[in-house]
Every structure is written in C-alpha cells, then in structure tokens.
Design an enzyme around this catalytic site. Structure first.
Site, mmCIF file in Angstrom:
data_model
loop_
_atom_site.group_PDB
_atom_site.id
_atom_site.type_symbol
_atom_site.label_atom_id
_atom_site.label_comp_id
_atom_site.label_asym_id
_atom_site.label_seq_id
_atom_site.Cartn_x
_atom_site.Cartn_y
_atom_site.Cartn_z
ATOM 1 N N ASP A 43 50.478 40.070 42.861
ATOM 2 C CA ASP A 43 51.507 40.501 43.802
ATOM 3 C C ASP A 43 52.922 40.417 43.252
ATOM 4 O OD1 ASP A 43 49.367 40.784 45.458
ATOM 5 O OD2 ASP A 43 49.898 39.169 46.845
ATOM 6 N N GLU A 85 49.505 25.377 39.457
ATOM 7 C CA GLU A 85 49.573 25.853 40.843
ATOM 8 C C GLU A 85 50.386 24.861 41.673
ATOM 9 O OE1 GLU A 85 49.646 27.222 44.412
ATOM 10 O OE2 GLU A 85 48.814 28.478 42.801
ATOM 11 N N ASN A 143 42.879 40.840 41.193
ATOM 12 C CA ASN A 143 41.708 40.451 40.415
ATOM 13 C C ASN A 143 41.495 41.364 39.220
ATOM 14 O OD1 ASN A 143 39.859 38.150 41.542
ATOM 15 N ND2 ASN A 143 40.749 39.140 43.339
ATOM 16 N N CYS A 201 43.569 37.098 51.846
ATOM 17 C CA CYS A 201 43.297 38.136 52.841
ATOM 18 C C CYS A 201 42.455 37.616 53.994
ATOM 19 C CB CYS A 201 42.577 39.322 52.187
ATOM 20 S SG CYS A 201 43.485 40.093 50.830
ATOM 21 N N ALA A 256 45.031 36.682 40.574
ATOM 22 C CA ALA A 256 45.310 37.204 39.238
ATOM 23 C C ALA A 256 45.256 36.106 38.187
ATOM 24 C CB ALA A 256 46.677 37.887 39.225
ATOM 25 N N TYR A 264 24.337 62.443 54.849
ATOM 26 C CA TYR A 264 24.330 62.798 56.272
ATOM 27 C C TYR A 264 23.022 62.384 56.927
ATOM 28 C CZ TYR A 264 23.218 65.442 60.434
ATOM 29 O OH TYR A 264 22.792 65.773 61.692
ATOM 30 N N SER A 317 42.178 29.744 43.773
ATOM 31 C CA SER A 317 41.033 30.673 43.835
ATOM 32 C C SER A 317 40.509 30.859 45.253
ATOM 33 C CB SER A 317 39.897 30.176 42.917
ATOM 34 O OG SER A 317 40.263 30.292 41.575
ATOM 35 N N ARG A 376 34.575 24.312 33.406
ATOM 36 C CA ARG A 376 34.556 25.419 32.438
ATOM 37 C C ARG A 376 35.720 25.303 31.440
ATOM 38 N NH1 ARG A 376 35.198 30.434 34.331
ATOM 39 N NH2 ARG A 376 33.698 31.327 32.879
#
Length: 464
Positions: free
Chosen positions: A293, A38, A315, A48, A15, A436, A44, A75
């Site tokens: 989260d 951080e 995200n 998961c 996030a 199908y 980044s 950046r």
C-alpha cells in the site's frame, strides 16, 4: 565461506512478509539473513478481514493470521514485533531502529524492502483525536474498536455510532456496527457513497443502505467531533447538523505511509506513493525495494501511475521482490483496478476506469447500463443486478465495468478484469464462451448483455 547478505524488511504484513518468505524459499540462512521489523503487535494478517471480525463473521483475531511470528522464526526469518524504524539512510545502507523499550540503533542491510503500508486519513478537525474516535487499518485498531463496542453496550441499548466516510471501509464498518446492535449514521461529503463507482451506481448503494436501516447522509462535510465533560466523543458536527455518537469510525480512505521514504529523498508520485520499476525496485536505487500500500502502480487501462491499496496487489508485489532478491527474476506488470465489496446482501464491484478517470486520462468514451438477473429469470433465487460498461469511442476498447446487485453479482467483475488485461473490445467480449446453466446465469450473461449494448453505443457514436 562468503558472508551472508542481509535483507531488512520494514513492515510485517502482506507485502513485507510475502517478500521475506519468498526470498527464504530461494536462499538458505547461510546465504541470506532476513530481518523483518514491525512496529505493531501482529504480522501476516488479513487487514481486509477486520470489518468481518468486528461484525462477528470472523470469531477471533487469530483467524485472520496467515502465519504466526513463531512460524516465521522457525523458517529463519527474524521477525521483530513492536520495533519501529525511525530513519532511513539509503546512501549508508542502514536504517535506524527503535525497539519496544525505546532503545535505538542502526541496522545495516544489503537489500532493503519498504512495505510500510498506508495510514487512514485523519482530517485536522477539532476533537478528531478524542477517545472514542477509531481508525480501522491494523489488528491493533480492530481490537481497540471491539473493546470500545463492548463498553458502549449491546443491541438492547441501541447505542449510536457515526461512520465518517462512505468508501469500502466505511460501508463495511456500517454493516459491522449494525450487526453489533448500534444505530448507525454514515456521513460523506460526496453526493453518493462509494466514490469508487460512478454516482449513478453509487446511488444504488445509498438506497440499499437506507433500506437496511443505515442513516446515510451525503453531500455534507464534517466540521468537528464534539466531546462531553469526560473528554470522550458525544457527537459529530457537520456544516448544518449534529449527530449523536457514542463512538466514531473513520472510513475516509488511506494514503501511502511514506514519511520515512520522503525524508530519505526517495522518489514519490502524485499520491505520495513510492515509485518503482517493474521489478518493484525503487527508482534510482539498486538495492531498495518497495511494495504494498505504500507504492504507486501502473494502471494498464489509463497508462498512469495510481495508488490502489489492496492485499491482492501487496502479496504479488512481495512475491516479485522476494524472487528478485533471492536470485530469480520477476516483474509486476500493473493492475486494472479491480475491487469487490458488500454491504449486507448487496454486492458491489468495479474494474477499470470510472467516467471521471477516463476523462482525466484524456479518453473519449461511451457508456451502456443494463438491468439483468444473477440466474435465469424463471429459476428460484434469481436476483437483480445492474451492470455499467465504459468503452473507448471509435475503437470500442473496454475501459471499465461496474456491477451492483445481490448474490452472484460481485464476482462477475472478474470476467471484465480479464478482458481489460487482454485489451479486448466490447464487441470481442460479446463472443466470450462463458458458462451457462439456469442456476448460475441467464442465457446471456449480464456482462455480455452490457457488452452488446456498449458495442451498439460505439457504432452509433462512430456514425456522428
């Protein structure tokens, strides 16, 4: 020339960095200074993916990193690792920061983004902090566990691991440890694993885990972690047994990491997650935003706020926050609670409400469960799957779907997720024009078969 505003982001993962990146796309450095803080050593990355890194499917930690700190800095995003925020002062528009050297200072902001994530549940039990007990939430956690696995041996020694908790992380870590050559026991206080499923569907997961050689003990509460003379973990005790362990992995779920927000008087929901408006702005604070989260989100099915810790949501939250801070306009409408996982070759998926959640929301419902296959029954490789569907009494509105099966089962839940988002009835679903061909589906897709059966259940219920 106007002075650039400053955006301060607490948390360098999904996030937070999504918000920073999106704001930078919309605002040049001369218009907006972006500082991301951080406390860990990585940013980044895909949390998961950590179980798959542990299990060997992902070769290296770097493969999980979407963008390096250097790429962010190129950046003009000032990403500071090993930097912890220790206090929030929303009234003074500043945060207290402590860097890796222990130096503390106040840092002012025009916009604050709280993306502190969630923390693994760590019950207050004897021995829970002993060496050898691992959480699995961050890249640093994953590296620590991998180092421990290397110390405890290889497949030839068949060392013992105990996983406490049988939710998503618990079952994924059980598979990873089996693949690393450990004998694995999973302990959970619920009657069936995966309490994100109804018990009748969770039973299928337990049966599959047992067939895979994972000892699965349910309906039992852990009472202590036993340690040896060296102080390291040697066993996990329950109310009526003791299980030897060379290492322990905690998979008890997570809670929002909102201690700083709570101390600052920011509004929290029942789960402890921050409460925001649709723009992801913290309620009652014009220049404080939150996502990922650490927040609660609107459940579009029940209409209630829920805490759902998923990178997909995080995200999207970041995109919304970054757009709004960057001068655009965006909202996050809510979720339907879609999740998919696997243990070995068993795919597990759900979306919408479980029976218990529907009852808690005051909804009356009917259920339908069907057995089907992933492909036409005559086509090679057709694998069984079970689909369970909940529909609202009388109206027939779809309330939830759960799917357990082999290859080709899990992603079928996406059809149901779209139907939930559109507030479709199960009868409307029976006419969905799904693809199908025998290699991909039976003539009637399993989700549509379940919808037909649920439609019949709604009609029967309406006659009584």
């Amino acid at each position: 020339m106007a002075t650039a505003q400053r955006m301060v982001v607490i948390g360098g993962n999904a996030a937070g960095m999504s918000a920073a990146s999106q704001a930078r796309r919309l605002k040049r450095p001369g218009e907006l200074e972006i500082v991301a803080l951080e406390r860990g050593g990585y940013a980044s990355y895909s949390a998961c993916g950590i179980p798959y890194w542990i299990g060997g499917d992902v070769a290296a930690a770097g493969d999980l990193i979407a963008r390096t700190p250097e790429q962010h800095r190129e950046r003009d995003i000032d990403l500071r690792l090993h930097t912890e925020v220790t206090e929030l002062d929303p009234d003074g528009c500043r945060v207290r920061v402590r860097d890796g050297g222990g130096t503390g200072q106040w840092l002012g902001y025009d916009h604050l983004v709280i993306a502190t994530g969630a923390r693994p549940l760590r019950p207050d039990l004897p021995g829970i902090d002993a060496p050898g007990v691992h959480g699995v939430q961050t890249m640093d956690d994953g590296r620590s566990l991998l180092e421990a696995l290397e110390r405890t041996g290889t497949a030839s020694t068949r060392r013992r691991a105990v996983v406490v908790g049988a939710g998503y992380i618990g079952v994924e870590m059980a598979e990873a440890l089996i693949r690393r050559g450990h004998r694995v026991t999973v302990l959970d206080r619920a009657q069936e694993p995966m309490t994100t499923l109804d018990p009748d569907m969770g039973r299928l997961v337990r049966e599959a885990m047992c067939r895979m050689g994972i000892e699965t003990v349910t309906g039992t509460a852990v009472t202590a972690v036993r340690t040896g003379a060296d102080g390291r973990v040697r066993a996990v005790a329950t109310e009526d047994a003791e299980y030897e362990a060379d290492l322990v992995v905690l998979g008890l779920g997570v809670r929002p990491e909102t201690g700083l927000a709570r101390d600052a008087g920011l509004p929290l929901g029942e789960s402890g997650g921050l409460l925001t408006d649709l723009a992801m702005r913290v309620r009652g604070r014009e220049n404080v935003w939150a996502g990922g989260d650490c927040v609660e989100v609107l459940d579009l099915v029940s209409g209630l706020d829920r805490h759902i810790a998923l990178g997909t949501h995080a995200n999207k939250h970041g995109q919304v926050i970054g757009t709004n801070i960057g001068g655009g306009y965006a909202t996050f409408p809510g979720v339907v609670g879609t999740a998919v996982s696997k243990v070995c070759d068993l795919e597990i998926a759900r979306t919408g409400l479980l029976e218990s959640q529907a009852r808690s929301a005051g909804l009356r419902f009917v259920t339908a469960t069907i057995e089907s296959t992933s492909r036409a029954g005559y086509y090679p490789g057709a694998a069984p799957m079970r689909v369970k569907m909940l529909a609202e009494h009388r109206t027939g509105r779809l309330l939830g779907v759960q799917i357990v099966g082999r290859e080709g089962a899990g992603k079928r839940v996406d059809v149901a997720a779209v139907a939930l988002s559109a507030s479709m009835t199960v009868e409307q679903m029976t006419f969905l024009d799904l693809g199908y061909a025998p290699p991909f589906s039976p003539l009637w897709d399993p989700v549509l078969v379940a919808a037909r059966k649920a439609t019949a259940a709604v009609r029967r219920a309406g006659t009584h």
